[in-house]
Design a protein around this motif. Sequence first.
Motif, PDB file in Angstrom:
ATOM      1  N   LYS A  17     -21.351 -29.062 -33.595  1.00 25.18           N
ATOM      2  CA  LYS A  17     -20.944 -28.070 -32.610  1.00 25.18           C
ATOM      3  C   LYS A  17     -21.775 -28.277 -31.363  1.00 25.18           C
ATOM      4  O   LYS A  17     -22.984 -28.390 -31.423  1.00 25.18           O
ATOM      5  N   HIS A  18     -21.118 -28.292 -30.218  1.00 26.84           N
ATOM      6  CA  HIS A  18     -21.808 -28.512 -28.955  1.00 26.84           C
ATOM      7  C   HIS A  18     -21.779 -27.218 -28.155  1.00 26.84           C
ATOM      8  O   HIS A  18     -20.787 -26.505 -28.141  1.00 26.84           O
ATOM      9  N   ASN A  19     -22.865 -26.933 -27.468  1.00 26.98           N
ATOM     10  CA  ASN A  19     -22.936 -25.729 -26.661  1.00 26.98           C
ATOM     11  C   ASN A  19     -22.575 -25.998 -25.210  1.00 26.98           C
ATOM     12  O   ASN A  19     -22.426 -25.076 -24.427  1.00 26.98           O
ATOM     13  N   ARG A  22     -17.528 -30.072 -24.006  1.00 21.92           N
ATOM     14  CA  ARG A  22     -17.267 -31.031 -25.067  1.00 21.92           C
ATOM     15  C   ARG A  22     -16.064 -31.893 -24.720  1.00 21.92           C
ATOM     16  O   ARG A  22     -15.036 -31.418 -24.287  1.00 21.92           O
ATOM     17  N   HIS A 168     -14.803 -26.470 -21.307  1.00 18.39           N
ATOM     18  CA  HIS A 168     -14.954 -26.767 -22.728  1.00 18.39           C
ATOM     19  C   HIS A 168     -13.559 -26.861 -23.339  1.00 18.39           C
ATOM     20  O   HIS A 168     -12.703 -26.018 -23.079  1.00 18.39           O
ATOM     21  N   ARG A 204     -30.247 -11.320 -29.788  1.00 18.06           N
ATOM     22  CA  ARG A 204     -30.438 -12.758 -29.619  1.00 18.06           C
ATOM     23  C   ARG A 204     -31.864 -12.968 -29.101  1.00 18.06           C
ATOM     24  O   ARG A 204     -32.226 -12.469 -28.041  1.00 18.06           O
ATOM     25  N   GLU A 296     -28.402 -26.128 -36.564  1.00 20.50           N
ATOM     26  CA  GLU A 296     -27.739 -26.027 -35.266  1.00 20.50           C
ATOM     27  C   GLU A 296     -28.543 -25.110 -34.343  1.00 20.50           C
ATOM     28  O   GLU A 296     -28.898 -23.988 -34.738  1.00 20.50           O
ATOM     29  N   ILE A 298     -29.669 -22.323 -31.652  1.00 21.09           N
ATOM     30  CA  ILE A 298     -29.157 -21.062 -31.120  1.00 21.09           C
ATOM     31  C   ILE A 298     -29.591 -21.001 -29.661  1.00 21.09           C
ATOM     32  O   ILE A 298     -30.782 -20.956 -29.364  1.00 21.09           O
ATOM     33  N   THR A 299     -28.622 -21.028 -28.767  1.00 19.48           N
ATOM     34  CA  THR A 299     -28.906 -21.040 -27.336  1.00 19.48           C
ATOM     35  C   THR A 299     -28.450 -19.736 -26.693  1.00 19.48           C
ATOM     36  O   THR A 299     -28.010 -18.809 -27.381  1.00 19.48           O
ATOM     37  N   TYR A 301     -25.865 -18.801 -25.057  1.00 23.89           N
ATOM     38  CA  TYR A 301     -24.482 -18.356 -25.226  1.00 23.89           C
ATOM     39  C   TYR A 301     -23.900 -18.742 -26.582  1.00 23.89           C
ATOM     40  O   TYR A 301     -22.700 -18.599 -26.803  1.00 23.89           O
ATOM     41  N   TRP A 302     -24.730 -19.199 -27.498  1.00 24.17           N
ATOM     42  CA  TRP A 302     -24.246 -19.547 -28.834  1.00 24.17           C
ATOM     43  C   TRP A 302     -23.756 -18.305 -29.559  1.00 24.17           C
ATOM     44  O   TRP A 302     -24.324 -17.219 -29.424  1.00 24.17           O
ATOM     45  N   LYS A 303     -22.686 -18.458 -30.344  1.00 18.55           N
ATOM     46  CA  LYS A 303     -22.167 -17.362 -31.150  1.00 18.55           C
ATOM     47  C   LYS A 303     -21.886 -17.868 -32.555  1.00 18.55           C
ATOM     48  O   LYS A 303     -21.435 -18.988 -32.740  1.00 18.55           O
TER      49      LYS A 303
END
Length: 355
Positions: A17-19, A22, A168, A204, A296, A298-299, A301-303
């Motif tokens: 998964k890319h944040n 992509r 994206h 978060r 993976e 967690i950034t 805007y990661w969900k």
Amino acid sequence: MTREEMIAKGLVPEETKHNGHRRAHFHDYNRPGVYMITLVTEGRARVFGTIEGNTRSKRGSEDYPHLRCSELGSIILREEVGKISHFYPMVEVCKVALMPDHIHLLVDVKGKLPEGKHLGTIVRGFKTGCTRAWWKLTPDGKAPVTVTSVPEVSPSGWRPVLFQQGYHDRIIIREGMMENICKYMDENPFRARLKEEYPKLMQRRLHLWIHDREYAAFGNLFLLKNPDKLQVFFHRKNKDGIPTHLTEEYAQEKARLLQRAEEGTVLVTPGISKGEQGVVVAALANCLPLIILQKEPITEYWKPSQGRFYACANGNLLILAPWEMEGDSDYARFHSLNDLAKDICVATDTRLLGL
């Protein structure tokens, strides 16, 4: 280690998964295909509308979470979306999900695009149309006063920018993906309102320390404070070479772990082996307290996936991702995650750093 080798060892590799933006380098973007396109406003400016309603309302009712469009949002839905099929008759916009600071488009390219054109050409034209509509609403050439995070001028030096660079895309290639994507798009306002209504359960944190390890986190941080935490760990096979998750001993231990969780114990695991995955699935289905570790990142805007998102909202789940992983292969890093799960179960020192 190859994907086949991982499967042979009982590990379940997940799709990367890319944040960021992509692109599938193996895919020809000027040929037929179905895509979910996501466009985000510069600085996450909330220019397309506001989320109204509450999550306790009945689905389909007037007060169920929904977007109340701004003037710009209405123009985009009424005029700009339709221009895609006007200029590219072989392209159908199957669904649109407008949110305050981003847009999802479900696009079906039914035929080969004109020579020299590709998906990026379509997206660029749509972004240009939306941006021009925004400029018309701000004839002085400046961003609206409510859009404080948008730069005063674009790179060209004369107009504000509406969208972040690029976009994206997600290619719809598997059976069932279309239905899941449509559901995801429909429930965007509900998820956004859920985060607003239960902020303490949807936290978060990009930087927190547990013992001497730095993590990012999403979910209910209060689970870390529970003194009764128990690691979930199963080998791929037992000593007789039988897959662990198929044994009677596993069934008994799984039942014991879930019973402990029913009594308030927080289960901790990366959910790597099939045995661990079985406990995770059962815990999520029964709304039991759970801490999951993942490799993976967690950034900002990661969900999480939909099911885990709702588990966080219910206060039952915390997801942790270490900033640094030990090991030079996925196999080694998976073992490292189990070591970290063990450490978290005995941790007494947790420090939050800023966000």
